[in-house]
Scaffold this active site. Sequence first.
Site, PDB file in Angstrom:
ATOM      1  N   TYR A   1      -5.976 -14.110  -8.855  1.00 11.25           N
ATOM      2  CA  TYR A   1      -6.223 -15.236  -9.743  1.00 11.25           C
ATOM      3  C   TYR A   1      -7.247 -14.880 -10.813  1.00 11.25           C
ATOM      4  O   TYR A   1      -7.031 -15.116 -12.008  1.00 11.25           O
ATOM      5  CB  TYR A   1      -6.695 -16.446  -8.940  1.00 11.25           C
ATOM      6  CG  TYR A   1      -6.868 -17.695  -9.773  1.00 11.25           C
ATOM      7  CD1 TYR A   1      -5.769 -18.357 -10.297  1.00 11.25           C
ATOM      8  CD2 TYR A   1      -8.129 -18.212 -10.025  1.00 11.25           C
ATOM      9  CE1 TYR A   1      -5.919 -19.502 -11.065  1.00 11.25           C
ATOM     10  CE2 TYR A   1      -8.299 -19.362 -10.789  1.00 11.25           C
ATOM     11  CZ  TYR A   1      -7.194 -19.999 -11.307  1.00 11.25           C
ATOM     12  OH  TYR A   1      -7.352 -21.125 -12.064  1.00 11.25           O
TER      13      TYR A   1
ATOM     14  N   LYS B   1      -6.152 -14.582 -14.798  1.00 11.23           N
ATOM     15  CA  LYS B   1      -6.771 -15.403 -15.836  1.00 11.23           C
ATOM     16  C   LYS B   1      -7.490 -14.541 -16.875  1.00 11.23           C
ATOM     17  O   LYS B   1      -7.504 -14.869 -18.069  1.00 11.23           O
ATOM     18  CB  LYS B   1      -7.725 -16.418 -15.216  1.00 11.23           C
ATOM     19  CG  LYS B   1      -7.011 -17.527 -14.446  1.00 11.23           C
ATOM     20  CD  LYS B   1      -5.956 -18.241 -15.288  1.00 11.23           C
ATOM     21  CE  LYS B   1      -5.410 -19.478 -14.612  1.00 11.23           C
ATOM     22  NZ  LYS B   1      -4.338 -20.125 -15.416  1.00 11.23           N
TER      23      LYS B   1
END
Length: 255
Positions: free
Chosen positions: A160, A164
């Site tokens: 994650y 991002k």
Amino acid sequence: MNIDFQGQTVIVTGAAHGFGRAIALAFAWNGASVWACDLNDSGLAETARLAAHDGLTIQTRTVDVGDGAAVQALVAEVAAATGRVDVLVNNAGGVLGQVGRPLEEISAADWHAIFRVNVDGAFLFAQAVAPHMKRQRSGRIINISSGAGLGISLTGIQAYASAKAAQIGLTRQLAHELGEWGITVNNVAPGFVRSNPTTELQWESYGEEGQRKLVQGIALRRLGTPDDIASAVMFFASAQAGWISGQVLSVDGGK
């Protein structure tokens, strides 16, 4: 500041709840023709119902943002129906139910699944809308990343944080590639917001003391709301942000 999207067509991904729903509703309230997509049919229906309750209309479609053919089909439908694509908000993302685990326990499938929705989806949608925005010589692309992309993931999910950060890199690269056509590409990086079932579970996992510490670490001493994120998106999509591109705006209450 007068923010008005009358006559504009907006696509919002991941609009079944949380940020995406708030963003879709905000554009509708400000006059845009809104097309919202997600894989969560019931959540999309609720987004449309909330709009209808206020006398507004949001078109909803079930789309897997990692499926290039489905993405192209939706954008083609939107352009055929309205004649233009003015704003794309790449909000779809998340951790897909994953939790923090030691690096050596992460499978390739888990790693790639998070990249598929958070990075591939943003790339595929930007790729699909670019020809329409180039033809118009105008457009706004706004990606929703996370504080995890600028620092670390609070949940410890390696994919994650990495996805991002990659999305932020994509934002900057596309800003330079598309700028000569009057297309801006910007990024909103939210702090922790209780906006969906995943963040509710995360909040509960901290316990009372952990929750207190998290809030005390925010300058404004409060958690944000989906509307706080939507407000930042409205700015980037507006005429007032016409000379802003390639930027990341942290909407986190101050760190």
